[in-house]
Design a protein around this motif. Structure first.
Motif, PDB file in Angstrom:
ATOM      1  N   LYS A  52       2.419   2.580   3.060  1.00 37.88           N
ATOM      2  CA  LYS A  52       1.566   2.968   4.182  1.00 37.88           C
ATOM      3  C   LYS A  52       1.388   1.790   5.136  1.00 37.88           C
ATOM      4  O   LYS A  52       0.778   1.931   6.189  1.00 37.88           O
ATOM      5  CB  LYS A  52       0.203   3.455   3.673  1.00 37.88           C
ATOM      6  CG  LYS A  52       0.279   4.806   2.959  1.00 37.88           C
ATOM      7  CD  LYS A  52      -1.112   5.198   2.457  1.00 37.88           C
ATOM      8  CE  LYS A  52      -1.042   6.017   1.193  1.00 37.88           C
ATOM      9  NZ  LYS A  52      -2.314   6.046   0.467  1.00 37.88           N
ATOM     10  N   LYS A  81       0.766  -1.913  10.495  1.00 40.14           N
ATOM     11  CA  LYS A  81       0.912  -0.496  10.178  1.00 40.14           C
ATOM     12  C   LYS A  81       2.220  -0.008  10.797  1.00 40.14           C
ATOM     13  O   LYS A  81       2.670  -0.550  11.801  1.00 40.14           O
ATOM     14  CB  LYS A  81      -0.276   0.276  10.724  1.00 40.14           C
ATOM     15  CG  LYS A  81      -1.564  -0.144  10.020  1.00 40.14           C
ATOM     16  CD  LYS A  81      -2.376   1.030   9.584  1.00 40.14           C
ATOM     17  CE  LYS A  81      -3.183   1.562  10.749  1.00 40.14           C
ATOM     18  NZ  LYS A  81      -4.061   2.664  10.294  1.00 40.14           N
ATOM     19  N   PHE A 106      -7.392  -6.387   4.320  1.00 39.06           N
ATOM     20  CA  PHE A 106      -7.497  -4.948   4.091  1.00 39.06           C
ATOM     21  C   PHE A 106      -8.951  -4.540   4.342  1.00 39.06           C
ATOM     22  O   PHE A 106      -9.883  -5.181   3.862  1.00 39.06           O
ATOM     23  CB  PHE A 106      -7.078  -4.644   2.652  1.00 39.06           C
ATOM     24  CG  PHE A 106      -7.267  -3.203   2.274  1.00 39.06           C
ATOM     25  CD1 PHE A 106      -6.656  -2.203   3.017  1.00 39.06           C
ATOM     26  CD2 PHE A 106      -8.046  -2.862   1.183  1.00 39.06           C
ATOM     27  CE1 PHE A 106      -6.823  -0.862   2.674  1.00 39.06           C
ATOM     28  CE2 PHE A 106      -8.228  -1.529   0.834  1.00 39.06           C
ATOM     29  CZ  PHE A 106      -7.613  -0.530   1.584  1.00 39.06           C
ATOM     30  N   PHE A 160      -6.787  -2.368   8.592  1.00 37.88           N
ATOM     31  CA  PHE A 160      -6.940  -3.814   8.423  1.00 37.88           C
ATOM     32  C   PHE A 160      -7.963  -4.366   9.397  1.00 37.88           C
ATOM     33  O   PHE A 160      -8.213  -3.781  10.447  1.00 37.88           O
ATOM     34  CB  PHE A 160      -5.583  -4.505   8.595  1.00 37.88           C
ATOM     35  CG  PHE A 160      -4.564  -3.976   7.630  1.00 37.88           C
ATOM     36  CD1 PHE A 160      -4.628  -4.306   6.290  1.00 37.88           C
ATOM     37  CD2 PHE A 160      -3.575  -3.084   8.044  1.00 37.88           C
ATOM     38  CE1 PHE A 160      -3.723  -3.783   5.379  1.00 37.88           C
ATOM     39  CE2 PHE A 160      -2.668  -2.550   7.145  1.00 37.88           C
ATOM     40  CZ  PHE A 160      -2.744  -2.902   5.801  1.00 37.88           C
ATOM     41  N   THR A 210      -5.653   7.134  -3.990  1.00 36.18           N
ATOM     42  CA  THR A 210      -4.384   7.511  -3.354  1.00 36.18           C
ATOM     43  C   THR A 210      -4.536   8.128  -1.962  1.00 36.18           C
ATOM     44  O   THR A 210      -3.609   8.057  -1.167  1.00 36.18           O
ATOM     45  CB  THR A 210      -3.597   8.536  -4.199  1.00 36.18           C
ATOM     46  OG1 THR A 210      -4.430   9.660  -4.401  1.00 36.18           O
ATOM     47  CG2 THR A 210      -3.184   7.972  -5.527  1.00 36.18           C
ATOM     48  N   THR A 211      -5.675   8.741  -1.671  1.00 29.70           N
ATOM     49  CA  THR A 211      -5.803   9.386  -0.358  1.00 29.70           C
ATOM     50  C   THR A 211      -6.407   8.458   0.700  1.00 29.70           C
ATOM     51  O   THR A 211      -6.619   8.874   1.832  1.00 29.70           O
ATOM     52  CB  THR A 211      -6.704  10.631  -0.460  1.00 29.70           C
ATOM     53  OG1 THR A 211      -7.936  10.226  -1.040  1.00 29.70           O
ATOM     54  CG2 THR A 211      -6.076  11.709  -1.307  1.00 29.70           C
ATOM     55  N   SER A 212      -6.679   7.205   0.319  1.00 22.85           N
ATOM     56  CA  SER A 212      -7.350   6.289   1.253  1.00 22.85           C
ATOM     57  C   SER A 212      -6.547   6.066   2.528  1.00 22.85           C
ATOM     58  O   SER A 212      -5.337   5.938   2.498  1.00 22.85           O
ATOM     59  CB  SER A 212      -7.545   4.919   0.598  1.00 22.85           C
ATOM     60  OG  SER A 212      -8.289   5.033  -0.555  1.00 22.85           O
ATOM     61  N   LYS A 213      -7.275   5.983   3.615  1.00 24.56           N
ATOM     62  CA  LYS A 213      -6.664   5.563   4.873  1.00 24.56           C
ATOM     63  C   LYS A 213      -6.566   4.041   4.823  1.00 24.56           C
ATOM     64  O   LYS A 213      -7.513   3.360   4.439  1.00 24.56           O
ATOM     65  CB  LYS A 213      -7.552   5.962   6.059  1.00 24.56           C
ATOM     66  CG  LYS A 213      -7.599   7.466   6.273  1.00 24.56           C
ATOM     67  CD  LYS A 213      -6.533   7.904   7.276  1.00 24.56           C
ATOM     68  CE  LYS A 213      -6.517   9.407   7.488  1.00 24.56           C
ATOM     69  NZ  LYS A 213      -5.999  10.166   6.325  1.00 24.56           N
ATOM     70  N   ILE A 214      -5.398   3.536   5.165  1.00 26.37           N
ATOM     71  CA  ILE A 214      -5.189   2.094   5.092  1.00 26.37           C
ATOM     72  C   ILE A 214      -5.413   1.484   6.474  1.00 26.37           C
ATOM     73  O   ILE A 214      -4.709   1.815   7.426  1.00 26.37           O
ATOM     74  CB  ILE A 214      -3.749   1.788   4.595  1.00 26.37           C
ATOM     75  CG1 ILE A 214      -3.473   2.481   3.257  1.00 26.37           C
ATOM     76  CG2 ILE A 214      -3.503   0.291   4.493  1.00 26.37           C
ATOM     77  CD1 ILE A 214      -4.309   2.033   2.098  1.00 26.37           C
ATOM     78  N   PHE A 221       0.827  -1.204   0.000  1.00 27.06           N
ATOM     79  CA  PHE A 221       0.000   0.000   0.000  1.00 27.06           C
ATOM     80  C   PHE A 221       0.863   1.256   0.000  1.00 27.06           C
ATOM     81  O   PHE A 221       0.752   2.119   0.889  1.00 27.06           O
ATOM     82  CB  PHE A 221      -0.978  -0.002   1.181  1.00 27.06           C
ATOM     83  CG  PHE A 221      -1.977  -1.123   1.105  1.00 27.06           C
ATOM     84  CD1 PHE A 221      -3.096  -1.025   0.297  1.00 27.06           C
ATOM     85  CD2 PHE A 221      -1.773  -2.299   1.816  1.00 27.06           C
ATOM     86  CE1 PHE A 221      -3.996  -2.063   0.193  1.00 27.06           C
ATOM     87  CE2 PHE A 221      -2.675  -3.339   1.721  1.00 27.06           C
ATOM     88  CZ  PHE A 221      -3.794  -3.224   0.903  1.00 27.06           C
ATOM     89  N   ASP A 277      -1.637  -0.961  -4.598  1.00 31.19           N
ATOM     90  CA  ASP A 277      -2.016  -1.712  -3.399  1.00 31.19           C
ATOM     91  C   ASP A 277      -0.923  -2.676  -2.978  1.00 31.19           C
ATOM     92  O   ASP A 277      -0.260  -2.489  -1.987  1.00 31.19           O
ATOM     93  CB  ASP A 277      -3.370  -2.398  -3.551  1.00 31.19           C
ATOM     94  CG  ASP A 277      -3.503  -3.209  -4.825  1.00 31.19           C
ATOM     95  OD1 ASP A 277      -2.559  -3.231  -5.625  1.00 31.19           O
ATOM     96  OD2 ASP A 277      -4.557  -3.824  -5.015  1.00 31.19           O
ATOM     97  N   GLN A 290       4.190   9.297  -4.759  1.00 30.53           N
ATOM     98  CA  GLN A 290       3.485   8.088  -5.129  1.00 30.53           C
ATOM     99  C   GLN A 290       3.422   7.893  -6.635  1.00 30.53           C
ATOM    100  O   GLN A 290       3.517   6.781  -7.126  1.00 30.53           O
ATOM    101  CB  GLN A 290       2.073   8.173  -4.574  1.00 30.53           C
ATOM    102  CG  GLN A 290       1.276   6.937  -4.801  1.00 30.53           C
ATOM    103  CD  GLN A 290       0.103   6.874  -3.851  1.00 30.53           C
ATOM    104  OE1 GLN A 290      -0.071   7.716  -2.970  1.00 30.53           O
ATOM    105  NE2 GLN A 290      -0.706   5.890  -4.027  1.00 30.53           N
ATOM    106  N   ILE A 302      -0.379  13.606   1.251  1.00 23.54           N
ATOM    107  CA  ILE A 302      -0.298  12.147   1.424  1.00 23.54           C
ATOM    108  C   ILE A 302       0.385  11.471   0.232  1.00 23.54           C
ATOM    109  O   ILE A 302       1.174  10.544   0.396  1.00 23.54           O
ATOM    110  CB  ILE A 302      -1.707  11.568   1.717  1.00 23.54           C
ATOM    111  CG1 ILE A 302      -1.614  10.109   2.151  1.00 23.54           C
ATOM    112  CG2 ILE A 302      -2.645  11.722   0.546  1.00 23.54           C
ATOM    113  CD1 ILE A 302      -2.888   9.622   2.840  1.00 23.54           C
TER     114      ILE A 302
END
Ligand SMILES: Cc1cc2nc3c(=O)[nH]c(=O)nc-3n(C[C@H](O)[C@H](O)[C@H](O)COP(=O)(O)OP(=O)(O)OC[C@H]3O[C@@H](n4cnc5c(N)ncnc54)[C@H](O)[C@@H]3O)c2cc1C
Ligand SMILES: Nc1ncnc2c1ncn2[C@@H]1O[C@H](COP(=O)(O)O)[C@@H](O)[C@H]1O
Lengths: 322, 248
Positions: free
Chosen positions: A136, B219, B26, B19, B13-17, A133, B119, A249, A268
């Motif tokens: 991240k 993380k 994910f 689990f 691209t701005t997604s918070k990752i 990811f 990803d 990125q 980000i």
């Protein structure tokens, strides 16, 4: 069944990523109670590998392989793995390494893990930690196939000297003519400048610098530090800097030991590309800039005042520590 | 020319990752999925080739039904048809094997994938696909010109570029440069209407092994707070970088 590495050379000389992979492979080989074999193509200086733990070097000399050729080179690695009964192949994460590794994996019917950042979590079952990811997160990945290919992320392990009495052997290979249908016709490489890929230190600047005419001090700071220069995406989009300096990125990834960000907000998408850098310094007028949350050291201040002072002080520091 | 564009369906691209399930999966809740940016460049390049030379463009994804909106978006941008291989895309080796079946069955001259996805970031699939199909392969490709069977491509190398001559059939690991960002196409209303009628074929996965398996995700550790240095005390910064961080 030694551990095999592919030794990448530029103009006959092994690159730093290769020495790092050698150091890393040696440590795995010690755990497994075996040795490290390297295979190199048209390399002239071969002694250095012995400093970093390589026990045996297979040298391939072949004029058809003078220029990089991914499919042909991957096939050489495959032949070396078969000759050595190597079930584990460790590759670099340079641009060429990333090109070769999946080809090597498919040639060997091997599971492949890229962006590996540490020694295996365990060797039986074989588990490694890799980034996912866009840096991240990390994943612990198990490779279950008999043959395994892993690519070590840049600067993830570092160089470890480990002198061996290296032996060298000429290695005769066969070339599949179909692979030679792909040929390099021109190479355009900036010389005399540290590239982002090779650099231990990267000095990067963003839109906070206001215009391309202000990059003199960035270049100078980079020169004092022996660093590569980089920039944020809008800066290259605006044409202030060349596209090959765009990091993040959607640009080049940076995995340097030190990353200095000047007038970059820390979006980000920018951070995703530079997260793998070890130490981050930010210089920004806005204490609320998100970069301060990602950085190790920060100066809230005006780049036009801070950077010239930094250059002067660094010059004095370098003179003292030379 | 018969072109296949591989489309990976990835978090924006701005997604918070995050689990779930004991950090083994994910967490897709609240995550917006998009066409992998590198694949968007590849798809647009395929549109250009279609307009210049005439071509049929098929898009393919290995994944679940949740990836279909992403394939429909690719159809709305201008692809002629779509294939979804119905399987969970857990491993690069497995995905490349599935794609190699699609390539063999469809007789494609040119396959455009992305040099890496956002990803898994493996940069695994195009190269493995090249290995399985025995096609020529250009990775990190920033320019592609096709004349009959002859191909001139530019790829990125560390510190510059390399021009390569090769021939079809070819697999490309593409990125920005294949087309520019300003040339990317946004689906318009007409495209979206037409996409509804275009064929989206679902095929079952063929037998292939998973060679790798994600045991768990982690993380990064919480970062300690930034150490602020006064702009009037640059010596202190140099001291920290030299003695504490040991990077200069
Ligand atoms: C899909 C997508 C992909 C993207 N990919 C990338 C990528 O790969 N890389 C990337 O960089 N961006 C990327 N972006 C863009 C990203 O979101 C930001 O817009 C971009 O990083 C901002 O660049 P910047 O920090 O240079 O400019 P700005 O956000 O304008 O920030 C300028 C900073 O400079 C500071 N400043 C102003 N004057 C001074 C001064 N005198 N001294 C010191 N500091 C000063 C300001 O406080 C501000 O924080 C992407 C965006 C999207 C949507
Ligand atoms: N599940 C998938 N379905 C179709 N194409 C994929 C899939 N996964 C990866 N790809 C292609 O392979 C490229 C590189 O992906 P990766 O190897 O995951 O970094 C992507 O940009 C896609 O073009």
């Amino acid at each position: 069944m030694s551990v095999l590495i592919f030794a990448e050379s530029n103009n006959g000389k092994f690159n730093k990523a290769t020495l790092e992979v050698a150091s890393y492979a040696k440590e795995i080989a010690n755990t497994l109670g075996t040795t490290v074999t390297a295979v190199a193509i048209n390399a002239s200086e071969t002694d250095e590998l012995g400093q970093y733990g390589v026990d045996k070097l297979l040298t391939v000399t072949n004029s058809a392989l003078e220029n990089f050729n991914a499919r042909a080179y991957a096939n050489v690695v495959k032949q070396a793995a078969e000759k050595e009964n190597a079930t584990l192949v460790v590759m670099t994460s340079t641009t060429n390494g990333k090109y070769l590794s999946p080809l090597v994996a498919s040639n060997l019917n091997a599971g492949y893990a890229s962006n590996v950042i540490a020694l295996p979590v365990s060797t039986s079952p074989f588990k490694v930690k890799r980034t996912a990811f866009s840096n991240k997160a990390f994943s612990i990945t198990e490779i279950s196939s008999d043959n395994k290919v892993i690519a070590l992320a840049k600067n993830a392990f570092g160089l470890k000297e480990n002198a061996t009495s290296i032996t060298q052997e000429n290695f005769d290979i066969t070339i599949n003519d179909a692979h030679l249908a792909t040929t390099v016709t021109a190479v355009d490489k900036t010389t005399g400048k540290v590239t982002i890929a090779d650099a231990d230190i990267v000095v990067s600047a963003g839109r906070g610098l206001k215009g391309p005419e202000n990059w003199g001090m960035i270049e100078e700071l980079a020169e004092v530090l022996g660093a590569a220069t980089a920039c944020s995406k809008p800066v290259s989009d605006l044409g202030w800097r060349p596209h090959n300096e765009h990091v993040g990125q959607t640009g080049k990834p940076v995995a340097s030991n030190l990353y200095i960000a000047i007038g970059i907000s820390g979006a980000i998408q920018h951070l995703a590309g530079i997260n793998a850098s070890k130490v981050k310094v930010v210089i920004n007028t806005d204490p609320e800039a998100p970069f301060f949350k990602a950085a190790d050291y920060g100066i809230v201040g005006d780049a036009f005042e801070v950077v010239p002072t930094l250059i002067e002080k660094l010059k004095a520091f370098k003179a003292q520590n030379a | 020319m018969n072109i296949l564009v591989c489309i990976s369906h990835v978090p924006d691209t701005t997604s918070k990752i995050n689990f779930t399930n004991g950090d083994t999966e994910f967490d897709t809740s609240g995550v917006q999925f998009v066409i992998n940016p590198n694949d968007e460049f590849g798809l647009t390049k395929a549109m250009f080739l279609k307009e210049q030379n005439g071509a049929t463009v098929t898009v393919v994804n290995v994944g679940g039904a949740d990836a279909e909106p992403t394939l429909r978006k690719a159809l709305a941008i201008g692809a002629d048809s779509a294939i979804r291989v119905n399987a969970e895309a857990k491993d690069g080796f497995f995905v490349a094997k599935q794609l190699s079946e699609v390539v063999k069955n469809g007789n494609y001259d040119l396959v455009i994938a992305g040099k890496e996805s956002l990803d898994y970031n493996g940069g695994m699939v195009p190269g493995m696909l090249a290995g399985f199909t025995d096609y020529n392969f250009i990775n990190a490709c920033t320019s592609l010109e096709i004349d009959g069977n002859n191909v001139v491509a530019v790829r990125e190398i560390d510190g510059g570029n390399e021009t390569i001559s090769t021939s079809l059939p070819l697999i490309v690991g593409g990125q920005k440069g294949l087309v520019q960002e300003s040339e990317l196409r946004i689906p318009n209303m007409r495209g979206i209407m037409m996409a509804r009628k275009k064929p989206l074929q679902v095929v079952e996965a063929s037998n292939a092994d998973y060679q790798t398996n994600v045991i768990s995700f982690e993380k990064p550790a919480e970062k300690s707070a930034v150490k602020l240095v006064s702009p009037d005390n640059i010596d202190e910064l140099i001291n920290l970088l030299h003695n504490e961080a040991k990077v200069i």
